[in-house]
Scaffold this motif. Sequence first.
Motif, PDB file in Angstrom:
ATOM      1  N   ARG A 141       0.829  -1.203   0.000  1.00 48.51           N
ATOM      2  CA  ARG A 141       0.000   0.000   0.000  1.00 48.51           C
ATOM      3  C   ARG A 141       0.863   1.252   0.000  1.00 48.51           C
ATOM      4  N   SER A 142       1.961   1.217   0.778  1.00 48.79           N
ATOM      5  CA  SER A 142       2.851   2.361   0.830  1.00 48.79           C
ATOM      6  C   SER A 142       3.582   2.558  -0.493  1.00 48.79           C
ATOM      7  N   ASP A 143       3.899   1.440  -1.158  1.00 47.52           N
ATOM      8  CA  ASP A 143       4.643   1.520  -2.403  1.00 47.52           C
ATOM      9  C   ASP A 143       3.835   2.225  -3.482  1.00 47.52           C
ATOM     10  N   ALA A 144       2.507   2.081  -3.398  1.00 48.83           N
ATOM     11  CA  ALA A 144       1.651   2.749  -4.368  1.00 48.83           C
ATOM     12  C   ALA A 144       1.817   4.269  -4.262  1.00 48.83           C
ATOM     13  N   ARG A 145       2.219   4.738  -3.088  1.00 53.21           N
ATOM     14  CA  ARG A 145       2.432   6.155  -2.855  1.00 53.21           C
ATOM     15  C   ARG A 145       3.789   6.582  -3.409  1.00 53.21           C
ATOM     16  N   GLY A 146       4.683   5.626  -3.648  1.00 52.24           N
ATOM     17  CA  GLY A 146       5.949   5.923  -4.272  1.00 52.24           C
ATOM     18  C   GLY A 146       7.109   6.131  -3.326  1.00 52.24           C
ATOM     19  N   MET A 147       6.861   6.318  -2.024  1.00 53.43           N
ATOM     20  CA  MET A 147       7.936   6.614  -1.087  1.00 53.43           C
ATOM     21  C   MET A 147       8.862   5.422  -0.885  1.00 53.43           C
ATOM     22  N   ILE A 148       8.292   4.224  -0.818  1.00 53.85           N
ATOM     23  CA  ILE A 148       9.107   3.025  -0.596  1.00 53.85           C
ATOM     24  C   ILE A 148      10.008   2.745  -1.795  1.00 53.85           C
ATOM     25  N   GLY A 149       9.620   3.264  -2.956  1.00 50.59           N
ATOM     26  CA  GLY A 149      10.393   3.023  -4.170  1.00 50.59           C
ATOM     27  C   GLY A 149      11.800   3.562  -4.124  1.00 50.59           C
ATOM     28  N   SER A 150      12.072   4.476  -3.177  1.00 54.95           N
ATOM     29  CA  SER A 150      13.419   5.043  -3.079  1.00 54.95           C
ATOM     30  C   SER A 150      14.400   4.100  -2.382  1.00 54.95           C
ATOM     31  N   LEU A 151      13.876   3.042  -1.765  1.00 52.99           N
ATOM     32  CA  LEU A 151      14.733   2.101  -1.053  1.00 52.99           C
ATOM     33  C   LEU A 151      15.362   1.097  -2.007  1.00 52.99           C
ATOM     34  N   THR A 152      16.595   0.680  -1.701  1.00 56.26           N
ATOM     35  CA  THR A 152      17.237  -0.374  -2.477  1.00 56.26           C
ATOM     36  C   THR A 152      16.610  -1.716  -2.104  1.00 56.26           C
ATOM     37  N   PRO A 153      16.804  -2.753  -2.931  1.00 51.23           N
ATOM     38  CA  PRO A 153      16.267  -4.079  -2.582  1.00 51.23           C
ATOM     39  C   PRO A 153      16.732  -4.562  -1.206  1.00 51.23           C
ATOM     40  N   ARG A 154      18.003  -4.331  -0.866  1.00 48.19           N
ATOM     41  CA  ARG A 154      18.510  -4.762   0.432  1.00 48.19           C
ATOM     42  C   ARG A 154      17.871  -3.955   1.559  1.00 48.19           C
ATOM     43  N   GLU A 155      17.645  -2.672   1.345  1.00 46.20           N
ATOM     44  CA  GLU A 155      16.973  -1.848   2.352  1.00 46.20           C
ATOM     45  C   GLU A 155      15.541  -2.310   2.576  1.00 46.20           C
ATOM     46  N   ARG A 156      14.887  -2.743   1.512  1.00 44.14           N
ATOM     47  CA  ARG A 156      13.526  -3.279   1.678  1.00 44.14           C
ATOM     48  C   ARG A 156      13.557  -4.557   2.516  1.00 44.14           C
ATOM     49  N   ASP A 157      14.555  -5.399   2.279  1.00 43.11           N
ATOM     50  CA  ASP A 157      14.695  -6.621   3.076  1.00 43.11           C
ATOM     51  C   ASP A 157      14.846  -6.273   4.553  1.00 43.11           C
ATOM     52  N   VAL A 158      15.706  -5.306   4.824  1.00 38.85           N
ATOM     53  CA  VAL A 158      15.948  -4.885   6.205  1.00 38.85           C
ATOM     54  C   VAL A 158      14.673  -4.281   6.799  1.00 38.85           C
ATOM     55  N   LEU A 159      13.971  -3.457   6.022  1.00 44.85           N
ATOM     56  CA  LEU A 159      12.744  -2.813   6.497  1.00 44.85           C
ATOM     57  C   LEU A 159      11.691  -3.852   6.882  1.00 44.85           C
ATOM     58  N   GLU A 160      11.531  -4.878   6.059  1.00 46.36           N
ATOM     59  CA  GLU A 160      10.529  -5.905   6.343  1.00 46.36           C
ATOM     60  C   GLU A 160      10.839  -6.617   7.654  1.00 46.36           C
ATOM     61  N   LEU A 161      12.102  -6.974   7.863  1.00 43.74           N
ATOM     62  CA  LEU A 161      12.484  -7.664   9.092  1.00 43.74           C
ATOM     63  C   LEU A 161      12.408  -6.724  10.296  1.00 43.74           C
ATOM     64  N   MET A 162      12.756  -5.475  10.095  1.00 40.33           N
ATOM     65  CA  MET A 162      12.652  -4.494  11.164  1.00 40.33           C
ATOM     66  C   MET A 162      11.191  -4.347  11.605  1.00 40.33           C
ATOM     67  N   ALA A 163      10.288  -4.272  10.635  1.00 40.16           N
ATOM     68  CA  ALA A 163       8.873  -4.102  10.937  1.00 40.16           C
ATOM     69  C   ALA A 163       8.268  -5.339  11.595  1.00 40.16           C
ATOM     70  N   GLU A 164       8.903  -6.495  11.396  1.00 42.29           N
ATOM     71  CA  GLU A 164       8.452  -7.712  12.081  1.00 42.29           C
ATOM     72  C   GLU A 164       8.901  -7.734  13.540  1.00 42.29           C
ATOM     73  N   GLY A 165       9.751  -6.800  13.921  1.00 46.30           N
ATOM     74  CA  GLY A 165      10.198  -6.724  15.308  1.00 46.30           C
ATOM     75  C   GLY A 165      11.571  -7.310  15.544  1.00 46.30           C
ATOM     76  N   ARG A 166      12.331  -7.532  14.466  1.00 44.34           N
ATOM     77  CA  ARG A 166      13.653  -8.144  14.609  1.00 44.34           C
ATOM     78  C   ARG A 166      14.702  -7.129  15.044  1.00 44.34           C
ATOM     79  N   SER A 167      15.608  -7.563  15.895  1.00 48.33           N
ATOM     80  CA  SER A 167      16.728  -6.723  16.307  1.00 48.33           C
ATOM     81  C   SER A 167      17.762  -6.682  15.184  1.00 48.33           C
ATOM     82  N   ASN A 168      18.734  -5.770  15.317  1.00 55.18           N
ATOM     83  CA  ASN A 168      19.805  -5.709  14.320  1.00 55.18           C
ATOM     84  C   ASN A 168      20.546  -7.036  14.215  1.00 55.18           C
ATOM     85  N   ALA A 169      20.768  -7.690  15.374  1.00 55.80           N
ATOM     86  CA  ALA A 169      21.480  -8.965  15.362  1.00 55.80           C
ATOM     87  C   ALA A 169      20.677 -10.024  14.606  1.00 55.80           C
ATOM     88  N   ALA A 170      19.375 -10.056  14.824  1.00 53.13           N
ATOM     89  CA  ALA A 170      18.530 -11.040  14.146  1.00 53.13           C
ATOM     90  C   ALA A 170      18.445 -10.753  12.654  1.00 53.13           C
TER      91      ALA A 170
END
Length: 214
Positions: A141-170
């Motif tokens: 839904r956010s991507d439709a707004r275009g803001m998420i599009g500025s993230l690299t593929p690896r940043e999206r991976d990190v964002l998804e895990l971060m939003a799931e509640g994962r620590s940096n170590a995890a």
Amino acid sequence: MRVVLAEDLFLLREGLIRTLQEHGCDVVAAVDNGPSLLRALLDEKPDVAVVDVRLPPTFTDEGLQASLEARRKRPGLPILVLSQYVEQLYANELLAGGDGAIGYLLKDRVTNTDQFIDAVRRVAAGGTVMDPQVIAKLLSRSDARGMIGSLTPRERDVLELMAEGRSNAAIASGLYISESAVAKHTASIFTKLRIAPSADDNRRVLAVLAYLKR
């Protein structure tokens, strides 16, 4: 860890009880309807509640509403909600308070014992746990707004895990990268999404989810 469980399906309820007990949890109440859940949450004062969204008598969002009512009366009560389907409204209601100690998993996840117990423990400890499919829906839904599009593929991976509640170590372990690399990606994500950075894992999760819900 004292747990209140709410699930109307007998076999699933018994299976969850056994799973929780096998991992050192004390299931102080196991109920199958909304009114009984509310009473158990207020009377037993559990360390965490594991709750099916849809319970008798309405089979709509009885479990969710009983949990939120208990949380209003006992602020900070840890709640892990289980749902058959991805319902963004449920996630929004759970996260509205912004206090953490909240989780939302699809029922399919309970078949993965390690993932389920990890979620129970993280919520009980005050963390925020969101199902990957919920995160994917919010990202879409956010991507439709275009803001998420500025993230690299690896940043999206990190964002998804971060939003799931994962620590940096995890996150580092899951993506096979260093923690310093995760920190750099996280800083870049916050800069691009204009989110104030935080060292606190839970505040970080809530900030990301609040952004994705906009």
